[in-house]
Write an enzyme that holds these catalytic residues in place. Structure first.
Site, PDB file in Angstrom:
ATOM      1  N   HIS A  18       4.610  -9.329   2.727  1.00  0.00           N
ATOM      2  CA  HIS A  18       4.941  -8.108   1.977  1.00  0.00           C
ATOM      3  C   HIS A  18       6.328  -7.628   2.406  1.00  0.00           C
ATOM      4  O   HIS A  18       6.714  -7.767   3.572  1.00  0.00           O
ATOM      5  CB  HIS A  18       3.887  -7.022   2.243  1.00  0.00           C
ATOM      6  CG  HIS A  18       4.051  -5.845   1.338  1.00  0.00           C
ATOM      7  ND1 HIS A  18       4.973  -4.855   1.583  1.00  0.00           N
ATOM      8  CD2 HIS A  18       3.445  -5.519   0.171  1.00  0.00           C
ATOM      9  CE1 HIS A  18       4.917  -3.970   0.603  1.00  0.00           C
ATOM     10  NE2 HIS A  18       3.990  -4.347  -0.265  1.00  0.00           N
ATOM     11  N   ASN A  60      -3.401  -2.865  -2.566  1.00  0.00           N
ATOM     12  CA  ASN A  60      -2.921  -2.886  -1.187  1.00  0.00           C
ATOM     13  C   ASN A  60      -2.905  -1.441  -0.689  1.00  0.00           C
ATOM     14  O   ASN A  60      -2.060  -0.655  -1.107  1.00  0.00           O
ATOM     15  CB  ASN A  60      -1.512  -3.495  -1.168  1.00  0.00           C
ATOM     16  CG  ASN A  60      -0.836  -3.383   0.189  1.00  0.00           C
ATOM     17  OD1 ASN A  60      -1.472  -3.054   1.191  1.00  0.00           O
ATOM     18  ND2 ASN A  60       0.464  -3.662   0.216  1.00  0.00           N
ATOM     19  N   GLY A 120       6.782   1.718  -4.620  1.00  0.00           N
ATOM     20  CA  GLY A 120       6.604   3.113  -4.219  1.00  0.00           C
ATOM     21  C   GLY A 120       7.661   4.061  -4.761  1.00  0.00           C
ATOM     22  O   GLY A 120       7.758   5.202  -4.319  1.00  0.00           O
ATOM     23  N   SER A 171       5.143  -0.199  -8.369  1.00  0.00           N
ATOM     24  CA  SER A 171       4.932   0.952  -9.257  1.00  0.00           C
ATOM     25  C   SER A 171       4.100   0.624 -10.490  1.00  0.00           C
ATOM     26  O   SER A 171       4.331   1.163 -11.579  1.00  0.00           O
ATOM     27  CB  SER A 171       6.270   1.582  -9.651  1.00  0.00           C
ATOM     28  OG  SER A 171       6.931   2.097  -8.498  1.00  0.00           O
ATOM     29  N   GLU A 222       7.360  -8.813  -6.211  1.00  0.00           N
ATOM     30  CA  GLU A 222       7.487  -7.369  -6.029  1.00  0.00           C
ATOM     31  C   GLU A 222       8.952  -7.022  -5.734  1.00  0.00           C
ATOM     32  O   GLU A 222       9.402  -7.165  -4.589  1.00  0.00           O
ATOM     33  CB  GLU A 222       6.625  -6.903  -4.857  1.00  0.00           C
ATOM     34  CG  GLU A 222       5.147  -7.184  -5.025  1.00  0.00           C
ATOM     35  CD  GLU A 222       4.307  -6.272  -4.147  1.00  0.00           C
ATOM     36  OE1 GLU A 222       3.544  -5.477  -4.702  1.00  0.00           O
ATOM     37  OE2 GLU A 222       4.442  -6.327  -2.914  1.00  0.00           O
ATOM     38  N   GLU A 281       7.414  -4.848   3.115  1.00  0.00           N
ATOM     39  CA  GLU A 281       7.413  -3.914   4.255  1.00  0.00           C
ATOM     40  C   GLU A 281       7.311  -4.675   5.575  1.00  0.00           C
ATOM     41  O   GLU A 281       7.851  -4.234   6.598  1.00  0.00           O
ATOM     42  CB  GLU A 281       6.284  -2.890   4.079  1.00  0.00           C
ATOM     43  CG  GLU A 281       6.653  -1.871   2.995  1.00  0.00           C
ATOM     44  CD  GLU A 281       5.495  -1.286   2.221  1.00  0.00           C
ATOM     45  OE1 GLU A 281       4.342  -1.370   2.683  1.00  0.00           O
ATOM     46  OE2 GLU A 281       5.743  -0.754   1.117  1.00  0.00           O
ATOM     47  N   LYS A 287      -2.229  -0.419   2.225  1.00  0.00           N
ATOM     48  CA  LYS A 287      -1.221  -0.200   3.286  1.00  0.00           C
ATOM     49  C   LYS A 287      -1.857   0.581   4.439  1.00  0.00           C
ATOM     50  O   LYS A 287      -3.027   0.388   4.733  1.00  0.00           O
ATOM     51  CB  LYS A 287       0.022   0.476   2.703  1.00  0.00           C
ATOM     52  CG  LYS A 287       0.537  -0.272   1.470  1.00  0.00           C
ATOM     53  CD  LYS A 287       1.880   0.181   0.984  1.00  0.00           C
ATOM     54  CE  LYS A 287       2.283  -0.624  -0.256  1.00  0.00           C
ATOM     55  NZ  LYS A 287       3.627  -0.315  -0.733  1.00  0.00           N
TER      56      LYS A 287
END
Ligand code: PGA
Length: 248
Positions: free
Chosen positions: A95, A10, A171, A211, A165, A97, A12
């Site tokens: 996701h 991904n 991240g 990660s 996730e 985010e 992003k």
């Protein structure tokens, strides 16, 4: 039955035309990695160019989000049909985010996934708990609840992929223990069995994301019920992404 691992990247909001060199290198590396499936989800502006570049290779291309509607007055959004038109075969929905920064609910994620399936895209449905939820002991309830509420009609092994996730692992360089990942993935598999029946549930790939890097990929990818990875930062560099894929 052993499922073929999917190693998905991904990107992003990263990547411009110059990044196509990384995609080319990933596609070239994928040729030798025939035991697994590989996918990159670049920003929408790169999908058509990357799909053209990767045509005929083992690297598939996907979107990072889609709208639930087929078309209409939705400024800035992109439909599942547009992703297909650009050359995508997959799309990430839900996701964290998007759930956090765009306040997407699981009901919206399900609608997006249904739009994706309606256009023949494989929907990669993301779920995961926050740190507060993990510390409160709510992880399994949160992720199984998100799974139930996000799963589209028509879910099966060839139409959906689930990506677990943990929000706090994305991240950050932090990862859950192997035992924690195995526990969550076992609970997700059991939830799929109760929703879809054992036959169908057993064909759906469960990815771990958060990660993932070359140094932890082998351990994560060998866990029971882990059928691949959704990789953010480490998918931007061909060498790292290929090292993760080679660790399966
Ligand atoms: P990360 O992101 O690998 O950079 O933690 C994972 C993701 O958000 O899919």
């Amino acid at each position: 039955m052993a499922l073929t691992h999917l190693i998905a990247g991904n990107w992003k909001m990263n990547g411009v035309g110059a990044s196509l060199d990384e995609a080319r290198a990933i596609a070239e590396g994928a040729a030798a990695l025939t035991r697994i499936d590989m996918l990159i989800c670049p920003p929408a502006t790169l999908i058509a160019r990357m799909a053209a570049l990767c045509a005929g290779t083992r690297l598939a291309i996907g979107g990072q989000d889609c709208h639930a509607a087929q078309s209409g007055a939705f400024t800035g959004d992109i439909s599942a049909a547009m992703l297909v038109d650009a050359g995508a075969s997959h799309v990430i929905v839900g996701h964290s985010e998007r759930r956090t920064l765009h306040a997407e609910t699981s009901a919206q994620v399900r609608a997006k996934a249904e739009a994706a399936l309606g256009q023949g895209l494989v929907a990669i449905i993301c779920i995961g708990e926050t740190l507060a939820e993990r510390e409160a002991g709510e992880t399994l309830a949160v992720v199984t609840g998100q799974l139930r509420a996000s799963l589209p009609a028509g879910a099966g092994g060839s139409t959906v992929v689930i990506a677990y996730e943990p929000v706090w692992a994305i991240g950050t360089g932090k990862t859950p223990t192997s035992a924690d990942v195995a526990e969550v993935h076992a609970a997700l598999r059991a939830e799929l069995v109760s929703l879809l029946g054992a036959g169908n549930a057993g064909l759906i790939r469960l990815l771990y994301g958060g990660s993932v890097k070359p140094s932890n990929a082998a351990e994560m990818m060998a866990l029971p019920n882990v059928n691949g990875a959704l990789v953010g930062g480490a998918s931007l560099k061909a060498a790292d992404f290929l090292a993760i894929a080679a660790a399966v």
